[in-house]
Design a protein around this motif. Structure first.
Motif, mmCIF file in Angstrom:
data_model
loop_
_atom_site.group_PDB
_atom_site.id
_atom_site.type_symbol
_atom_site.label_atom_id
_atom_site.label_comp_id
_atom_site.label_asym_id
_atom_site.label_seq_id
_atom_site.Cartn_x
_atom_site.Cartn_y
_atom_site.Cartn_z
ATOM 1 N N VAL A 24 0.544 -1.102 -0.096
ATOM 2 C CA VAL A 24 0.079 -0.011 -0.048
ATOM 3 C C VAL A 24 0.967 1.346 0.333
ATOM 4 N N VAL A 25 0.564 2.157 -0.831
ATOM 5 C CA VAL A 25 1.305 3.283 -1.331
ATOM 6 C C VAL A 25 0.596 4.724 -1.804
ATOM 7 N N ILE A 26 0.173 5.283 -0.493
ATOM 8 C CA ILE A 26 -0.344 6.635 -0.928
ATOM 9 C C ILE A 26 0.264 7.845 -1.033
ATOM 10 N N ILE A 82 -8.805 0.188 -1.141
ATOM 11 C CA ILE A 82 -7.799 -0.653 -1.823
ATOM 12 C C ILE A 82 -8.344 -1.828 -1.572
ATOM 13 N N GLU A 83 -7.397 -2.881 -3.301
ATOM 14 C CA GLU A 83 -8.100 -4.429 -3.172
ATOM 15 C C GLU A 83 -7.098 -5.049 -2.712
ATOM 16 N N PRO A 84 -7.346 -6.372 -2.915
ATOM 17 C CA PRO A 84 -6.302 -7.196 -2.843
ATOM 18 C C PRO A 84 -5.268 -7.096 -3.699
ATOM 19 N N GLU A 88 -2.287 1.081 -4.916
ATOM 20 C CA GLU A 88 -1.500 2.722 -5.242
ATOM 21 C C GLU A 88 -2.318 3.755 -5.058
ATOM 22 N N VAL A 89 -2.631 4.484 -4.226
ATOM 23 C CA VAL A 89 -3.407 5.098 -4.002
ATOM 24 C C VAL A 89 -2.195 7.354 -4.004
ATOM 25 N N THR A 90 -2.920 7.721 -5.217
ATOM 26 C CA THR A 90 -2.810 9.529 -5.404
ATOM 27 C C THR A 90 -3.872 10.063 -4.815
ATOM 28 N N ILE A 100 -9.108 11.327 -5.150
ATOM 29 C CA ILE A 100 -8.395 10.110 -5.347
ATOM 30 C C ILE A 100 -8.060 8.778 -6.382
ATOM 31 N N GLN A 101 -7.475 8.317 -6.506
ATOM 32 C CA GLN A 101 -7.388 7.674 -7.932
ATOM 33 C C GLN A 101 -6.463 6.374 -6.773
ATOM 34 N N VAL A 102 -7.522 5.132 -7.463
ATOM 35 C CA VAL A 102 -6.399 4.022 -6.777
ATOM 36 C C VAL A 102 -6.095 3.011 -7.712
ATOM 37 N N LYS A 103 -5.430 2.384 -8.014
ATOM 38 C CA LYS A 103 -4.929 2.011 -9.958
ATOM 39 C C LYS A 103 -5.339 0.655 -9.777
#
Length: 321
Positions: A24-26, A82-84, A88-90, A100-103
């Motif tokens: 998990v990277v924010i 987030i999911e398994p 990657e959150v921005t 917010i975007q979560v790839k």
């Protein structure tokens, strides 16, 4: 052949391991170095970094979609899912709440589409498109009352999903829509619930005594701040009994906080009840602490929000004989 199957099984196990252990990277953009942003996952505040572009980084075991928040100092927050394997959150300063975007996270995409739908019809359309997605269900459960849906529309949305267990607040609303909400002068909606030791308590058993009902939560700071005064004030009235009903089930955390604050309540703290969500809905609990003073005959004498010890004292003096 046996070696090939063993190899395939090994790779499959590695794949499952990778899915459960997610990095998990924010990241933040536009806040400069001293951003003062706080990160929470599953409503638990995490230790983050208060400067730089990366505000949180950790490999975590994630087995299902998980809700998170990025919170500003002023209390404004933006939610994300987030999911398994999708951690990657921005977050961007411009248009903070919706940025917010979560790839790769389908749950986050569904959350955004429903949470920020431009009108009621768009909300309904977007929800039905993602009706079994946790992100979409979370939004419906939290915001259904703010969208001006009538009861039949809410029933349609509720019945459209196979995951009704993720809509406890909406279900409670539908279950109690024909029941009069509690207010001064109404006869109490009686309920039964258990404390952490499994002992059962019913509001009906308190007939003949004045009863102070407190609806609380483990993470309710005003509740904890108010308990010392509440303990002392309630001792002044021999005919008064008190019950606390917690909206969550964080018993271990509640006990830990009580020990740390040296708080020992003189009355039962209730946790489990068969119709718990319905009870909180009938009493119209939208925040905690919320109090109801009940007469010996079972009538609501007063109700108020917030741990205002001066109101408690006045309510008791004005209503108790």
């Amino acid at each position: 052949m046996k070696t090939l199957l063993t190899g395939i099984f090994f790779l499959f196990c590695l794949y499952l391991h990778a899915q459960k252990n997610t990095k998990v990277v924010i990241n933040q953009k536009g806040f400069e170095n001293k951003h003062e942003l706080t990160v929470a996952l599953n409503f638990k505040v995490l230790e983050g970094v208060k400067d730089g572009e990366i505000i949180f980084e950790e490999t975590m075991k994630i087995e299902k979609p998980m809700y998170g928040m990025i919170i500003k100092n002023n209390g404004q927050y933006a939610g994300f899912w987030i999911e398994p394997g999708k951690g990657e959150v921005t977050i961007t300063k411009d248009n903070f709440s919706e940025s917010i975007q979560v790839k790769g996270s389908k749950s986050h995409e569904a959350y955004l589409r429903v949470r920020y739908a431009k009108d009621k019809n768009s909300f309904k359309h977007n929800f039905l498109k993602h009706k079994n997605n946790e992100g979409a269900l979370y939004v419906l459960n939290k915001e259904f009352q703010s969208k001006s849906f009538d009861t039949e529309e809410l029933k349609t949305l509720f019945n459209s999903t196979d995951r009704k267990n993720l809509l406890p607040q909406l279900e409670a609303y539908l279950n109690t829509v024909d029941i009069t909400k509690m207010k001064v002068g109404e006869q109490i909606f009686d309920f039964t619930a258990n404390d952490q030791n499994g002992h059962s308590f019913s509001t009906e058993d308190y007939r003949g005594k004045y009863l102070l009902l407190e609806f609380s939560a483990t993470a309710c700071a005003p509740c904890w701040h108010g308990y010392p005064d509440m303990i002392e004030e309630s001792k002044k009235y021999k005919e008064l009994r008190v019950l606390t009903y917690n909206e969550d089930n964080s018993i271990e955390t509640w006990n830990k906080i009580a020990r740390e604050r040296n708080i020992s309540l003189d009355w039962p703290v209730l946790w489990d009840g068969e119709n718990k969500a319905d009870v909180f809905e009938v009493f119209n609990i939208k925040g905690t602490p919320y109090y109801f003073l009940i007469s010996p005959e079972g009538k609501v004498l007063d109700s108020w929000f917030g741990s205002k010890i001066e109101h408690l004292g006045k309510a008791l003096k004005a209503n108790m004989k």
